[in-house]
Design a protein around this motif. Sequence first.
Motif, PDB file in Angstrom:
ATOM      1  N   TRP A  84       0.598  -1.322  -0.103  1.00 52.23           N
ATOM      2  CA  TRP A  84       0.305  -0.197  -0.320  1.00 52.23           C
ATOM      3  C   TRP A  84       0.896   1.510  -0.507  1.00 52.23           C
ATOM      4  N   ALA A  85       1.916   1.216   0.744  1.00 49.11           N
ATOM      5  CA  ALA A  85       3.291   2.484   1.030  1.00 49.11           C
ATOM      6  C   ALA A  85       3.432   2.840  -0.236  1.00 49.11           C
ATOM      7  N   VAL A  86       3.763   2.076  -1.197  1.00 42.19           N
ATOM      8  CA  VAL A  86       4.690   1.903  -2.018  1.00 42.19           C
ATOM      9  C   VAL A  86       3.690   2.060  -3.130  1.00 42.19           C
ATOM     10  N   SER A  87       2.549   1.919  -3.435  1.00 44.15           N
ATOM     11  CA  SER A  87       1.235   1.720  -3.870  1.00 44.15           C
ATOM     12  C   SER A  87       0.810   3.834  -3.786  1.00 44.15           C
ATOM     13  N   ALA A 133       7.424   8.188  -6.754  1.00 41.39           N
ATOM     14  CA  ALA A 133       6.851   8.053  -7.737  1.00 41.39           C
ATOM     15  C   ALA A 133       6.971   6.402  -8.664  1.00 41.39           C
ATOM     16  N   VAL A 134       5.671   5.783  -8.467  1.00 40.12           N
ATOM     17  CA  VAL A 134       5.811   4.220  -9.031  1.00 40.12           C
ATOM     18  C   VAL A 134       5.807   3.940 -10.842  1.00 40.12           C
ATOM     19  N   GLY A 135       6.748   3.815 -11.051  1.00 37.61           N
ATOM     20  CA  GLY A 135       7.490   3.354 -12.712  1.00 37.61           C
ATOM     21  C   GLY A 135       6.424   2.465 -13.278  1.00 37.61           C
ATOM     22  N   ASP A 162       3.389  -3.843 -11.542  1.00 32.67           N
ATOM     23  CA  ASP A 162       1.418  -4.571 -11.632  1.00 32.67           C
ATOM     24  C   ASP A 162       0.956  -5.008 -10.137  1.00 32.67           C
ATOM     25  N   PRO A 163      -0.055  -3.982  -9.554  1.00 33.81           N
ATOM     26  CA  PRO A 163      -0.634  -4.668  -8.437  1.00 33.81           C
ATOM     27  C   PRO A 163      -1.155  -5.817  -8.008  1.00 33.81           C
ATOM     28  N   ARG A 164      -1.710  -6.725  -9.575  1.00 35.54           N
ATOM     29  CA  ARG A 164      -1.330  -8.106  -9.572  1.00 35.54           C
ATOM     30  C   ARG A 164      -0.858  -8.961  -9.210  1.00 35.54           C
TER      31      ARG A 164
END
Length: 232
Positions: free
Chosen positions: A94-97, A103-105, A109-111
């Motif tokens: 969650w923190a990374v997202s 910034a998330v590159g 892929d949240p899957r």
Amino acid sequence: MPSTTSPTPVTDTRIIMSDPTALGVFGLSMVTFVASSQKMGWTSGSVYLIPWALFLGSIAQVWASSVDFKKNNYFGAIVLGAYGLFWGAVAMHWAVSLGWFGAVGANADPRQLGVACIGFFIFSLFIMVAAFEANKVFAAILVMINVLLPSLALSIFGISAPLFGALAAYSELAISLLGFYCAGAVFLNSYFGRELLPLGKPFGFIRKGPATPPARVVHVIEPVPALARALI
């Protein structure tokens, strides 16, 4: 003349620690209760879920697991440790997202969280077998966990998301409510030294074999002769 010194007595020192099960299960109950509120639509967002996932879902369960390892409580050590690490990883996801670490590159892929849920579901099937021979409340919690994990994974994959999202929400809420009862029962039963709130006897489907006690190493100090003591 032979020495008349008596052998030095062997002292076996043990550190007595209380049962951490109530705290570990309470941690699981709190994080699933707060997380289910978001899935049920009572609350929104995941920012304020992270502290509960990190401190109650992860740290409380991992600490309880470490105590159970010292007490040679195999079931509690593995189960609390596994789910404590799971919630720590979810909090990090969650923190990374949310961009807490930058910034998330485009390759994110949240899957992959769904894949992790499938992996934990596979392991939870084994834990459920053992839970059926612990008590009925633990068994019910594991059944609900094994509904939550694949439902959560399928909703993340986008497969019938409304159906499996709702199934994940209700199963997670059931986990929290069962967990609150279990934590309270373990706490009161341990505190008063008798059963106040029943947890239900094991189902008895699989007979457990005799437990093999761990090897114990005892260091015996032999008496030192008088001449040898004079030379030391």
